[in-house]
Scaffold this active site. Structure first.
Site, short mmCIF file in Angstrom:
data_model
loop_
_atom_site.label_atom_id
_atom_site.label_comp_id
_atom_site.label_asym_id
_atom_site.label_seq_id
_atom_site.Cartn_x
_atom_site.Cartn_y
_atom_site.Cartn_z
N ARG A 171 40.69 2.69 -22.67
CA ARG A 171 39.57 2.68 -23.82
C ARG A 171 38.76 1.30 -23.57
NH1 ARG A 171 42.06 5.70 -29.27
NH2 ARG A 171 41.03 7.60 -28.67
N GLY A 217 40.60 13.57 -30.92
CA GLY A 217 40.27 14.38 -32.12
C GLY A 217 38.69 14.45 -31.99
N GLY A 266 43.07 10.85 -26.18
CA GLY A 266 43.87 9.65 -25.99
C GLY A 266 45.27 9.85 -25.28
N LYS A 299 51.63 19.51 -33.10
CA LYS A 299 51.28 20.29 -34.20
C LYS A 299 50.38 21.41 -34.12
CE LYS A 299 52.27 17.01 -38.00
NZ LYS A 299 51.54 16.20 -38.96
C1 3PG Z 1 41.86 8.07 -31.88
O1 3PG Z 1 42.67 7.27 -31.38
O2 3PG Z 1 41.99 9.22 -32.17
C2 3PG Z 1 40.76 7.37 -32.19
O3 3PG Z 1 40.68 6.00 -32.06
C3 3PG Z 1 40.31 7.68 -33.90
O4 3PG Z 1 41.43 6.86 -34.55
P1 3PG Z 1 41.95 7.78 -35.98
O5 3PG Z 1 42.37 9.06 -35.57
O6 3PG Z 1 42.98 6.79 -36.58
O7 3PG Z 1 40.72 7.72 -36.97
MG MG Z 2 43.30 10.52 -33.69
#
Ligand code: 3PG
Ligand code: MG
Length: 399
Positions: free
Chosen positions: A41, A380, A356, A206
């Protein structure tokens, strides 16, 4: 897309101007040493930062890391990230030990043209993630004071209605950075008219996290391959016993319903690797899914499943993959994720890795990143994009 871009901002000239860049530098850290285990990232935001440095901007970078609870927490400091970012940029990054306090103010004020500062973790401030507009707005005011313009290059966070993502762009001239543009361009190919067969592989632990995307994808995809911890809830829905594997009891009925409506598009594992415990050295064996012993838990998909998934993937013209097939961090349970990843690289298809975790898996397993069409930095975020949801960070750039 009615969004202004980094090139538009560069064309205006940024020399000597302070440009606030929201990045997603939320990198995985080693639990014991705190060392950065995957810097993907950080590297992903270099094109945007490099262009701003080159153009003589005073670059103020901000990001979250982990999920601290609105107050400083040393284990989530961005300090180590500042060091790594400096190495990659080939110039020191001036690190502010707070986000909008005295250190941040003096660090930003002292920046020379072409220099880069990184503010401490945005989530050390309750205003960043607050549901209260006024609290978020007050924090956004403080952040916006550090920039004459705002660049959003935090694709991994565009699905969050947070101050730095949603409220700051309402306060400053705003553009999308290179990473955000590229991500949206690639993902829009998947929601548009993907070349067929379009095969999606979903893993991770999940079902509840993936339910919305499964619902959205079912009518669109030709095949949906399901592995990872979430496959056990689907297997249970088929009437199988899953031992002590991960199981979301309240999702079994939903999974049964999805299977009924799926027109045979959903492919589930036929064999799995079961272990005595969730541990790297646990005794383990491969069993058929109708023979999972009551005292053991499934930690990976089995070789026959990998072969079946690989056969489906070899036919595909478009592939999206999100979520590991097993506990790939443990060598004994990495074969499923590796096998599926390799099958994806071999397919003569447009391939996108979302997330990620899956992106980190690609690198942790030593796979060649360039053999994938695109590796998204958003987990997400990419799922919510595919669900067709409006993403607060993108919507804010459109205004
Ligand atoms: C992730 O790793 O999915 C993003 O950096 C967002 O992080 P978060 O899910 O804690 O908002
Ligand atoms: Mg996340």
């Amino acid at each position: 897309m009615s969004i202004r871009t980094l090139d538009d901002l560069l064309a205006e000239g940024v020399s000597g101007r302070r440009v606030l860049v929201r990045a997603d530098l939320n990198v995985p850290l080693d639990k014991e040493t705190g060392a950065i285990t995957d810097d993907g990232r950080i590297r992903a935001v270099l094109p945007t930062l490099g262009a701003l440095v080159e153009a003589g901007a005073k670059v103020v970078v901000c990001s979250h890391l982990g999920r601290p609870k609105g107050a400083p927490d040393p284990q989530f400091s961005l300090g180590p990230v500042a060091g790594r970012l400096g190495e990659l940029l080939g110039a020191p990054v001036h690190f502010a030990t707070d986000t909008v306090g005295e250190s941040a103010r003096s660090t930003v004020a002292d920046l020379a043209d072409g220099q880069v500062a990184l503010l401490e973790n945005l989530r050390f401030n309750a205003g960043e993630t607050s549901k209260d507009e006024a609290e978020r707005g007050a924090f956004a005011d403080q952040l916006a004071a550090f920039g004459d313009a705002y660049v959003d290059d935090a694709f991994g966070a565009v699905h969050r209605k947070h101050a730095s993502v949603f409220d700051v762009p309402a306060r400053l001239p705003h553009v999308a950075g290179r990473l955000v543009l590229r991500e949206v361009e690639v993902l829009s190919k998947l929601t548009g008219s993907p070349e067929r067969p379009y095969v999606v592989v979903l893993g991770g632990s999940k079902v509840s996290d993936k339910l919305a995307v499964i619902e959205a994808l079912l009518p669109t995809v030709d095949r949906l391959l399901i592995g990872g911890g979430m496959c056990f809830t689907f297997l249970k829905a088929q009437g199988l016993e899953v031992g002590t594997s991960l199981l979301e009891k309240d999702m079994v009925e939903t999974c049964r319903n999805l299977l009924e409506r799926s027109d045979g598009k959903i492919m589930l594992p036929v064999d799995v690797v079961v272990a005595d415990a969730f541990a790297p050295d646990a005794a383990h064996d491969t069993v058929r899914v109708d023979g999972i012993p009551s005292h053991r838990l499934g930690l990976d998909i089995g070789p026959e499943t990998v072969a079946g998934f690989a056969a489906a993937l070899s036919q595909a013209k478009t592939i999206f993959w999100n979520g590991p097939m097993g506990v790939f961090e443990m060598a004994a349970f990495a074969a499923g994720t590796r096998g599926v990843a390799e099958a994806i690289t071999k397919a003569d298809a447009f391939t996108v890795v979302g997330g990620g975790d899956s992106a980190a898996a690609v690198r942790a397993l030593g796979l060649d990143e360039s053999s994938f069409g695109h590796i998204s930095t958003g987990g997400g975020a990419s799922l919510e994009y595919l669900e067709g949801k409006s993403l607060p960070g993108i919507a804010a750039l459109e205004n």
